[in-house]
Scaffold this motif. Sequence first.
Motif, PDB file in Angstrom:
ATOM      1  N   ASN A  18       0.825  -1.217   0.000  1.00  0.00           N
ATOM      2  CA  ASN A  18       0.000   0.000   0.000  1.00  0.00           C
ATOM      3  C   ASN A  18       0.858   1.265   0.000  1.00  0.00           C
ATOM      4  O   ASN A  18       0.489   2.288  -0.587  1.00  0.00           O
ATOM      5  N   LEU A  21       1.814   1.681  -3.592  1.00  0.00           N
ATOM      6  CA  LEU A  21       0.683   2.111  -4.418  1.00  0.00           C
ATOM      7  C   LEU A  21       0.333   3.570  -4.151  1.00  0.00           C
ATOM      8  O   LEU A  21      -0.080   4.305  -5.067  1.00  0.00           O
ATOM      9  N   LYS A  26      -2.567   5.168  -6.428  1.00  0.00           N
ATOM     10  CA  LYS A  26      -3.455   4.033  -6.603  1.00  0.00           C
ATOM     11  C   LYS A  26      -4.144   3.699  -5.283  1.00  0.00           C
ATOM     12  O   LYS A  26      -3.583   3.921  -4.211  1.00  0.00           O
ATOM     13  N   VAL A  29      -4.767  -1.968  -1.268  1.00  0.00           N
ATOM     14  CA  VAL A  29      -5.367  -3.298  -1.241  1.00  0.00           C
ATOM     15  C   VAL A  29      -5.885  -3.554   0.162  1.00  0.00           C
ATOM     16  O   VAL A  29      -5.323  -3.088   1.146  1.00  0.00           O
ATOM     17  N   ASP A  35      -7.051  -9.727  -3.325  1.00  0.00           N
ATOM     18  CA  ASP A  35      -6.962  -8.577  -4.232  1.00  0.00           C
ATOM     19  C   ASP A  35      -5.937  -8.773  -5.338  1.00  0.00           C
ATOM     20  O   ASP A  35      -6.000  -8.083  -6.368  1.00  0.00           O
ATOM     21  N   ARG A  40      -4.530  -7.509 -11.636  1.00  0.00           N
ATOM     22  CA  ARG A  40      -4.574  -6.080 -11.971  1.00  0.00           C
ATOM     23  C   ARG A  40      -3.838  -5.220 -10.946  1.00  0.00           C
ATOM     24  O   ARG A  40      -3.073  -4.328 -11.306  1.00  0.00           O
ATOM     25  N   ARG A  41      -4.069  -5.492  -9.657  1.00  0.00           N
ATOM     26  CA  ARG A  41      -3.368  -4.720  -8.639  1.00  0.00           C
ATOM     27  C   ARG A  41      -1.865  -5.026  -8.666  1.00  0.00           C
ATOM     28  O   ARG A  41      -1.027  -4.175  -8.364  1.00  0.00           O
ATOM     29  N   GLU A  44      -0.401  -2.897 -11.336  1.00  0.00           N
ATOM     30  CA  GLU A  44      -0.309  -1.512 -10.859  1.00  0.00           C
ATOM     31  C   GLU A  44       0.887  -1.322  -9.933  1.00  0.00           C
ATOM     32  O   GLU A  44       1.583  -0.298  -9.989  1.00  0.00           O
TER      33      GLU A  44
END
Length: 776
Positions: A18, A21, A26, A29, A35, A40-41, A44
């Motif tokens: 996190n 992100l 972003k 999670v 997740d 997709r995460r 990212e």
Amino acid sequence: MELLREDVQKKTFTKWVNSQLAKTGKPPVEDLFSDLCDGRRLLELLEGLTGHELVKLERGFTRVHSLNNVNRALQILQKNNVELVNIGAADIVDGNHKLILGLIWSIILHWQVKDVMKDVMEGLQQTNSEKILLSWVRQNTRQYPQVNVVNFSSSWNDGLAFNALIHSHRPELFDWSSVEKKTSAVDRLEHAFSKAEQHLGIERLLDPEDVAVAHPDKKSIIMYVTSLFRVLPQSVSMEAIQEVETLPQAATANITRVTTEEHYQIQTKQRFSEQITVNVAQGRVQSPSPQPRYKSYAYTQAAYVQSPEQKRSQEELQQRLSPLPAGTTSLESYQAALEEVLTWLLSAEDGLQGQAPISNHVEEVKEQFHTHEGYMVELTTHQSSVGRVLRAGAALLGEGNLSEEEDSEVREQMNLLNSRWEHLRVASMERQSRLHEVLMDLQHEQLQQLTDWLDVTEARIKKMGAQALGPDLEDIKRRVEEHKLLQEDLELEQVRVNSLTHMVVVVDENSGDSTTAALESKLQVLGDRWAAICRWTEERWILLQETLLKWQHFTNEQCLFDSWLTQKEDMVGSIKTTNLKDQTEMVACLHHLTTVKADLDVKRPTMDKLCSMSQDLLSSVKNREVASKLEARLDSFAQRWEQLVQILEMSITQLSAAVSAAQHSELTHSVTATVTKVTTREKMSAVRQTRESPPPQKKRQVVVDSELRKRFDVDFTEVHSYMTRGEAILQSPEFSVTRKDSSIQELHDKVQVKIVCLCLMCICGSVSFIYDLSVQ
């Protein structure tokens, strides 16, 4: 203990993910295990770590999309030289907790640990980042007697090491004695994490209660210490490194220790998770729904062929799990081992009997097949235990130290164990063989069904593509409905394609490559055909939608134009041009005709617009019959337009001439009356002069200049015609719409002034003409 370590790692790794992100804006999670399953995460996260935009991810929510996204992420990691051991896309998609944590740790190790320490490692010509990090910690905490860091686990649980590491570089932040006075490890850890967050900008990746245990999670500690290493001075001496190398192995054992359970899980995963994924071209169909509806499929082969290293590792594991130590031949140890093996054997027999009958549904058979895999792994694991018990019994019988009763009992026990084991082994292998046979039959049946469906659908779309669009709007609507039926069929077939996402084929050392190659080739062909159908369906849908919109727009425009043209034709037809009673009626009719002519001039761009729209429509339809119909329709409009223009011109000319003639007659009558009045006045004046004057002279004759009279008639006719047309234009609808605009109003006033001036000129001319006549 293992579950506790997993929970700590999940919590710590989630915080780290996190934090990365958040740097790119972003969303965080919430559950690391769920997740990341769709990939997709994960993409990212890698996009932020690599610092550049990656390939576009797939937005679908099927397993196929998830597998493809995760595969892309794994490829990116491999390109960045991130070490991945026994981690496949299916493991992440299926939510395997251990392998997801292993994947995140590999990412942390690469970007958080090695990336931060690469310069120091190059300078010291060392490759072990963990050793350098431990050397750095010991070098900077040497002056604190209470601190002795020998590993990245138990040496940190009291909180002193974290505080000492911070205080050694930033002593102004707090008094060391205040840390010594704290009696709780949680308080000391909270103190260190708070200071690091407030003054060093390090996020609270660890919770004090997770560290204040006997053996904190090593990976979590390394991750946090690396964060300190990033912001604090990073000098490390060779003496500190050499000191770490001389530490007792027991002190650093937790750095490389792997439990028996972990070893067993790793070996099992190596054997039963080796996969080959064949990605075929993606096919999607554009539809009103926000997500693509048709996807291609991937093929996964589970290979059950062990490498020599895997076989040796499994034999070592079996020796550790054997209930009978090597070289032991006492009756007591034999009996204990036998009892343990028989207990397990009874459980294994119950497990085999408890398995459900083989289904006739492919997905259920796949699940049964994978379940039986695990069962076969258990049999393989305990096979050596059974063999060692039988060998121990044979050794006891060979020694001859048993009584007759004991001898008979051991033989009976061995026969029972051997027969039950053999029966269980054969029954298990038969079920495995039967499961594979049924599964392969069902999978081949699916492949054949897909092949047949592809044949029919390819012929169907070929026929649909050969039919030209048109010849009218209703036909386009029928084609759209027909295409919707094709889309529905693709949606139904997508279920079968999804079922082929993972095909299972058991291979051996002899036929594995050939079997895999043949199946891959067949699936590649089917995948290409499926993708081609999906692409055609998408392109066809887009064409139909565009053509339908163009046709509807053209139809609406031509209907409006036809209605307008008919209205004008009726209006012109209703205006009389002959047998008019007086001049006022003539002027009114001329005004109406002039208004219609002005409307035509304003409407002319609509004809050009219809022509352009028809050409655009024909470029999409490409139908000769449609082209001829549209051309005929436009020709009809053009002919009606020209006829209306001709009628207007002729009527306006005719009425203008009639109005001029009427005005000329009225003017002539007025001039004659005026001349008569002047002549009479002259006669009366002459009589008076005769009475009052000498004898009258000879009377002059009044002569009217014919050329002057003709020129006046022509000029008056032209002026009157101009005045009539000007008034009609000023009173037309188009001119009245914009009358509120100041500039148009000014123009209106100027035109009126000009008309008045012309009228005055005309009046002046008439008076002059009359005066000339009177003079003459």
